[in-house]
Design a protein around this motif. Structure first.
Motif, PDB file in Angstrom:
ATOM      1  N   ARG A  17      -3.906   4.972   1.710  1.00  0.00           N
ATOM      2  CA  ARG A  17      -4.847   4.095   1.185  1.00  0.00           C
ATOM      3  C   ARG A  17      -4.303   2.733   0.724  1.00  0.00           C
ATOM      4  NH1 ARG A  17      -3.248   7.628  -2.764  1.00  0.00           N
ATOM      5  NH2 ARG A  17      -2.840   6.096  -4.253  1.00  0.00           N
ATOM      6  N   PRO A  18      -5.498   1.729   0.710  1.00  0.00           N
ATOM      7  CA  PRO A  18      -5.077   0.267   0.592  1.00  0.00           C
ATOM      8  C   PRO A  18      -4.510  -0.018  -0.868  1.00  0.00           C
ATOM      9  CG  PRO A  18      -7.138   0.675   1.526  1.00  0.00           C
ATOM     10  CD  PRO A  18      -6.709   1.856   1.002  1.00  0.00           C
ATOM     11  N   PHE A  40      -4.391  -1.011  -4.447  1.00  0.00           N
ATOM     12  CA  PHE A  40      -5.148  -0.979  -5.986  1.00  0.00           C
ATOM     13  C   PHE A  40      -6.370  -0.164  -5.505  1.00  0.00           C
ATOM     14  CE2 PHE A  40      -3.066  -5.246  -5.816  1.00  0.00           C
ATOM     15  CZ  PHE A  40      -1.907  -4.770  -6.417  1.00  0.00           C
ATOM     16  N   THR A  41      -6.453   0.920  -4.810  1.00  0.00           N
ATOM     17  CA  THR A  41      -7.429   1.873  -4.696  1.00  0.00           C
ATOM     18  C   THR A  41      -7.043   3.086  -5.147  1.00  0.00           C
ATOM     19  OG1 THR A  41      -6.939   2.614  -2.503  1.00  0.00           O
ATOM     20  CG2 THR A  41      -8.417   0.757  -2.739  1.00  0.00           C
ATOM     21  N   LEU A  42      -7.972   4.240  -5.627  1.00  0.00           N
ATOM     22  CA  LEU A  42      -7.415   5.361  -6.578  1.00  0.00           C
ATOM     23  C   LEU A  42      -7.949   6.392  -5.483  1.00  0.00           C
ATOM     24  CD1 LEU A  42      -8.810   4.509  -9.795  1.00  0.00           C
ATOM     25  CD2 LEU A  42      -6.487   4.389  -9.008  1.00  0.00           C
ATOM     26  N   ASP A  43      -7.173   7.546  -5.452  1.00  0.00           N
ATOM     27  CA  ASP A  43      -7.361   8.601  -4.668  1.00  0.00           C
ATOM     28  C   ASP A  43      -8.137   9.667  -5.408  1.00  0.00           C
ATOM     29  OD1 ASP A  43      -7.604  10.690  -2.550  1.00  0.00           O
ATOM     30  OD2 ASP A  43      -5.354  11.105  -2.767  1.00  0.00           O
ATOM     31  N   TYR A  44      -9.542   9.550  -5.494  1.00  0.00           N
ATOM     32  CA  TYR A  44     -10.320  10.336  -6.448  1.00  0.00           C
ATOM     33  C   TYR A  44     -10.380  11.750  -5.923  1.00  0.00           C
ATOM     34  CZ  TYR A  44     -11.938   6.448  -8.930  1.00  0.00           C
ATOM     35  OH  TYR A  44     -12.132   5.500  -9.955  1.00  0.00           O
ATOM     36  N   ALA A  54       0.768  -1.231   0.026  1.00  0.00           N
ATOM     37  CA  ALA A  54      -0.065  -0.119  -0.030  1.00  0.00           C
ATOM     38  C   ALA A  54       0.895   1.266  -0.095  1.00  0.00           C
ATOM     39  CB  ALA A  54      -0.861   0.050   1.214  1.00  0.00           C
TER      40      ALA A  54
END
Length: 265
Positions: free
Chosen positions: A160-161, A163-167, A156
């Motif tokens: 954020r974990p 494979f997640t996106l910071d939108y 990570a």
């Protein structure tokens, strides 16, 4: 008509006279099939969950699905002599590898489903095996498990974990809520014509106005040019093409010939 496989003209059991069914229709009666046998035959085929998206398999079928997929993966690895850099022992902990292998299992079943000679295995399955193993190798390389010889959890970054996106939520909401419409317009005959779009609410009140856009009249080239090019100079039937630069659709082409490039007929 007598059977070609018997010497007399007596009808055999399978050549019995046509019988009428409940609707009065006649035809050759079908052979008797025991109801229990018929039910068993009807039950043959893939499991009820096979062909469903892996993430949508019901909880009651997941244990069977995991075990079925594992048996298939064990066969696949042994049959195609795959190394752990293609399918590692921890494949089931990686959602991308699991999805890839499950899709491959469904495809391998499908190409053999008809149980008859065909082009499916050679044209569909084996070419995709090569592409499949290449994709698996890339996934395993990115995961890093084969390099260290054991399962490696994804790393990570920041808070954020993996494979997640910071939108940018405000930006996404504005983009997703944007209505896009398109229309085809006609240019004016002369001069410039400006246009804009008004946005009205449910009560018919104006809530926004777009920027103006100007459309000028279509320009028609005053000069007409023509150019002839040779497209083929073969000994027999050489060919040429003429290129006419003009927007006037009423123009016609007339071919002329000359011996000296001075007198044309």
């Amino acid at each position: 008509m007598a059977s070609p496989w018997v010497e007399d003209d007596e009808p055999t059991d399978w050549e019995g006279p046509a019988a009428a069914d409940d609707d009065g229709q006649t035809g050759t009666p079908l052979p008797y099939v025991d109801p229990e046998v018929a039910a068993e035959l009807a039950g043959e085929g893939p499991p009820v969950w096979m062909g469903t998206r892996w993430r949508e398999i019901e909880a009651e079928h997941q244990w069977e699905a995991w075990n079925t997929l594992r048996r298939w993966v064990d066969w696949f690895v042994a049959e195609y002599r795959l190394v752990t850099s293609v399918v590692p022992p921890c494949w089931y902990k990686h959602s991308d590898l699991t999805a890839e292998l499950y899709a491959a299992m469904c495809m391998e079943y499908k190409v053999w489903e008809e149980q008859a000679p065909g082009l499916g295995p050679m044209m569909m399955w084996h070419p995709h095996v090569e592409m499949l193993t290449a994709r698996l190798r890339r996934m395993v390389d990115e995961a890093g498990c084969a390099k260290i010889g054991m399962h490696k959890e994804p790393e990570a970054y920041g808070d954020r974990p993996a494979f997640t996106l910071d939108y940018d939520e405000d930006d996404f909401t504005a983009w997703a809520g944007t209505t896009r419409e398109q229309d085809t317009l006609e240019r004016p005959e002369e001069g410039v014509q400006y246009l804009r779009a008004r946005v009205l609410n449910g009560d018919g009140d104006e809530v926004a106005v777009s920027n103006p856009v100007g459309l000028a009249a279509r320009r028609t080239p005053s000069k007409v040019t023509a150019e002839v090019v040779t497209t083929s100079s073969t000994p027999a039937e050489p060919s040429v093409r003429v290129l006419v630069s003009s927007t006037d659709a009423s123009l016609e082409v007339e071919w002329q010939t000359s011996r000296d490039c001075e007198a044309w007929v």
